[in-house]
Design an enzyme around this catalytic site. Structure first.
Site, PDB file in Angstrom:
ATOM      1  N   CYS A 268      -3.456  10.589   7.908  1.00  0.00           N
ATOM      2  CA  CYS A 268      -3.150   9.692   9.035  1.00  0.00           C
ATOM      3  C   CYS A 268      -1.762   9.932   9.631  1.00  0.00           C
ATOM      4  CB  CYS A 268      -3.288   8.240   8.600  1.00  0.00           C
ATOM      5  SG  CYS A 268      -4.966   7.812   8.104  1.00  0.00           S
TER       6      CYS A 268
ATOM      7  N   HIS B 156       1.128   4.437  13.728  1.00  0.00           N
ATOM      8  CA  HIS B 156      -0.233   4.649  13.243  1.00  0.00           C
ATOM      9  C   HIS B 156      -0.931   3.291  13.167  1.00  0.00           C
ATOM     10  CE1 HIS B 156      -3.682   5.768  11.036  1.00  0.00           C
ATOM     11  NE2 HIS B 156      -3.282   5.287   9.877  1.00  0.00           N
TER      12      HIS B 156
ATOM     13  N   ASN C 108      -8.902   2.175  12.188  1.00  0.00           N
ATOM     14  CA  ASN C 108      -7.981   3.246  11.804  1.00  0.00           C
ATOM     15  C   ASN C 108      -8.663   4.588  12.081  1.00  0.00           C
ATOM     16  OD1 ASN C 108      -6.551   5.218  10.446  1.00  0.00           O
ATOM     17  ND2 ASN C 108      -6.143   3.964   8.641  1.00  0.00           N
TER      18      ASN C 108
HETATM   19  N1  COA Z   1     -14.708  -8.912   3.346  1.00  0.00           N
HETATM   20  C1  COA Z   1     -14.547 -10.015   2.575  1.00  0.00           C
HETATM   21  N2  COA Z   1     -13.819 -10.025   1.458  1.00  0.00           N
HETATM   22  C2  COA Z   1     -13.228  -8.869   1.098  1.00  0.00           C
HETATM   23  C3  COA Z   1     -13.355  -7.692   1.842  1.00  0.00           C
HETATM   24  C4  COA Z   1     -14.140  -7.738   3.011  1.00  0.00           C
HETATM   25  N3  COA Z   1     -14.317  -6.668   3.812  1.00  0.00           N
HETATM   26  N4  COA Z   1     -12.642  -6.717   1.262  1.00  0.00           N
HETATM   27  C5  COA Z   1     -12.097  -7.260   0.154  1.00  0.00           C
HETATM   28  N5  COA Z   1     -12.439  -8.556   0.058  1.00  0.00           N
HETATM   29  C6  COA Z   1     -12.077  -9.525  -0.976  1.00  0.00           C
HETATM   30  C7  COA Z   1     -11.706  -8.865  -2.278  1.00  0.00           C
HETATM   31  O1  COA Z   1     -12.862  -8.585  -3.042  1.00  0.00           O
HETATM   32  C8  COA Z   1     -10.834  -9.913  -2.907  1.00  0.00           C
HETATM   33  O2  COA Z   1     -11.654 -10.914  -3.460  1.00  0.00           O
HETATM   34  P1  COA Z   1     -11.263 -11.605  -4.864  1.00  0.00           P
HETATM   35  O3  COA Z   1      -9.947 -12.295  -4.602  1.00  0.00           O
HETATM   36  O4  COA Z   1     -12.405 -12.521  -5.099  1.00  0.00           O
HETATM   37  O5  COA Z   1     -11.162 -10.491  -5.843  1.00  0.00           O
HETATM   38  C9  COA Z   1     -10.103 -10.549  -1.722  1.00  0.00           C
HETATM   39  O6  COA Z   1     -10.887 -10.198  -0.567  1.00  0.00           O
HETATM   40  C10 COA Z   1      -8.702 -10.025  -1.533  1.00  0.00           C
HETATM   41  O7  COA Z   1      -8.730  -8.600  -1.670  1.00  0.00           O
HETATM   42  P2  COA Z   1      -7.452  -7.708  -1.473  1.00  0.00           P
HETATM   43  O8  COA Z   1      -7.835  -6.276  -1.662  1.00  0.00           O
HETATM   44  O9  COA Z   1      -6.336  -8.253  -2.291  1.00  0.00           O
HETATM   45  O10 COA Z   1      -7.162  -8.034   0.068  1.00  0.00           O
HETATM   46  P3  COA Z   1      -5.972  -7.603   0.956  1.00  0.00           P
HETATM   47  O11 COA Z   1      -5.390  -8.783   1.619  1.00  0.00           O
HETATM   48  O12 COA Z   1      -5.047  -6.648   0.267  1.00  0.00           O
HETATM   49  O13 COA Z   1      -6.720  -6.789   2.114  1.00  0.00           O
HETATM   50  C11 COA Z   1      -7.054  -4.517   2.779  1.00  0.00           C
HETATM   51  C12 COA Z   1      -7.427  -5.613   1.790  1.00  0.00           C
HETATM   52  C13 COA Z   1      -7.788  -3.253   2.409  1.00  0.00           C
HETATM   53  C14 COA Z   1      -7.466  -4.976   4.178  1.00  0.00           C
HETATM   54  C15 COA Z   1      -5.507  -4.315   2.749  1.00  0.00           C
HETATM   55  O14 COA Z   1      -5.091  -4.150   1.419  1.00  0.00           O
HETATM   56  C16 COA Z   1      -5.065  -3.127   3.539  1.00  0.00           C
HETATM   57  O15 COA Z   1      -5.237  -3.061   4.748  1.00  0.00           O
HETATM   58  N6  COA Z   1      -4.400  -2.127   2.888  1.00  0.00           N
HETATM   59  C17 COA Z   1      -3.923  -0.962   3.540  1.00  0.00           C
HETATM   60  C18 COA Z   1      -5.058  -0.014   3.758  1.00  0.00           C
HETATM   61  C19 COA Z   1      -4.742   1.050   4.767  1.00  0.00           C
HETATM   62  O16 COA Z   1      -4.123   0.800   5.751  1.00  0.00           O
HETATM   63  N7  COA Z   1      -5.229   2.265   4.499  1.00  0.00           N
HETATM   64  C20 COA Z   1      -5.097   3.370   5.372  1.00  0.00           C
HETATM   65  C21 COA Z   1      -3.744   3.943   5.282  1.00  0.00           C
HETATM   66  S1  COA Z   1      -3.592   5.300   6.367  1.00  0.00           S
END
Ligand code: COA
Length: 307
Positions: free
Chosen positions: A109, A232, A262
């Site tokens: 990315c 990004h 993304n």
């Molecule tokens: N819909 C509903 N619930 C979801 C879900 C979805 N699509 N994805 C995850 N959850 C749930 C999880 O299972 C978790 O449930 P639990 O508390 O019962 O275990 C809860 O939501 C929180 O999960 P978590 O992973 O801690 O959420 P978060 O706030 O960190 O958000 C991302 C998850 C992936 C959106 C976030 O971490 C993120 O954007 N990270 C960066 C990723 C990125 O940018 N990658 C590319 C880089 S180039």
């Protein structure tokens, strides 16, 4: 070193729209959750990395008015090349009817920012007209049963044309990587995209802020001198957090991720062109580009807009 400036730009997106509501019927998620946690509402899916790169590249050439015969190099940033070998850039060169060198660059990315900095460097040693493209189809590598990753990505491409300038318009840059964190985001041969979302989030904010500050320092500029931040497009919460730490308000930040998700190496030029079309960038403005992604890699560039 010979100078360069951006004189053309273009983008490409697949036609098919996949909304959060569509995803609700494919996995255990909701439109509300995705919008709140990521800022994404819909994304485009389908197509080939080469096809989108060709479309975006053609638009950038047309916009610049450059004679295709005078183009010296095609630099394609992608982590989803059409094939493992050959690189996709020669296909793009051939389909655009160019007669020049062409190669792929994989910085995930961060790819477009890496490509842009390398484009300026190549211009500096005599490759005067460089077509820099970012194109990715990461949705082909998603596990649609993994709601933690499948909601985040879309397909897309963007390109810029670099041409000679009296003085360089790349005022400062910073490229970085940390292979010790490669397990946080990867795709194995024949496999699907794997990600530790929370850890990527933390690393991303830190890397973007440090890297942007280094690029601005090299340019002799501060956040107040930046007319527009073109980051990004991964997650609007990453942007909120990075903007707050950098002292750049979200109003001076290009955001398209609500409509694209993304798009990996496509995301920075998609955001740039959207800002241009909205009239948010004027000649003489300083633009701060930044990217981060798998590797982990990151990169930033301060560019003066003299189209
Ligand atoms: N819909 C509903 N619930 C979801 C879900 C979805 N699509 N994805 C995850 N959850 C749930 C999880 O299972 C978790 O449930 P639990 O508390 O019962 O275990 C809860 O939501 C929180 O999960 P978590 O992973 O801690 O959420 P978060 O706030 O960190 O958000 C991302 C998850 C992936 C959106 C976030 O971490 C993120 O954007 N990270 C960066 C990723 C990125 O940018 N990658 C590319 C880089 S180039």
């Amino acid at each position: 070193m010979a100078g360069a400036r951006i004189t053309g730009w273009g983008t490409a997106l697949p036609e098919k729209i996949l909304t959060n509501v569509d995803l609700e019927s494919m996995m255990d998620t909701t439109d509300d959750w995705i919008r709140e946690r990521t800022g994404i509402t819909e994304r485009r899916v389908g197509g080939l990395t080469s096809t989108m790169a060709i479309e975006a590249g053609q638009k950038a050439i047309d916009r610049s008015g450059v004679d295709p015969a005078a183009i010296d190099l095609v630099l394609l940033a992608t982590s989803s090349a059409d094939q493992i070998m050959p690189a996709t850039a020669p296909t793009v060169q051939n389909e655009l009817g160019l007669n020049c060198g062409a190669f792929d660059l994989n910085a995930a990315c961060s790819g477009f920012v890496y490509g842009l900095v390398n484009g300026y460097a190549m211009a500096g040693i005599g490759y005067e007209r460089v077509l820099v493209i970012g194109s990715d189809i990461l949705t082909s590598y998603l596990d649609w049963d993994d709601r933690g990753t499948a909601i985040l990505f879309g397909d897309g491409a963007g390109a810029v044309m670099l041409e000679p300038a009296k003085e360089t318009t790349l005022l400062g840059s910073d490229l970085g990587s940390d292979g010790a964190t490669r397990h946080l985001l990867y795709i194995d041969h024949g496999g699907k995209l794997q990600m530790k979302g929370r850890e990527v989030f933390r690393h991303a904010v830190r890397a973007v802020v440090d890297s942007c500050n280094k690029a601005m320092a090299q340019a002799g500029l501060t956040a107040d001198d930046i007319a527009i931040f073109v980051p990004h497009q991964a997650n609007v919460r990453i942007l909120d957090s990075a903007c707050a730490k950098l002292g750049i308000p979200l109003e001076r930040t290009a955001v398209v991720l609500d409509k694209t998700g993304n798009t990996s190496a496509g995301s920075v030029p998609l955001a740039l062109v959207d800002a241009l079309e909205k009239g948010d960038i004027q000649p003489g403005d300083n633009i701060l580009f930044s990217g981060f992604g798998a590797g982990m890699t990151w990169g930033s560039a301060v560019v003066r807009w003299e189209p």
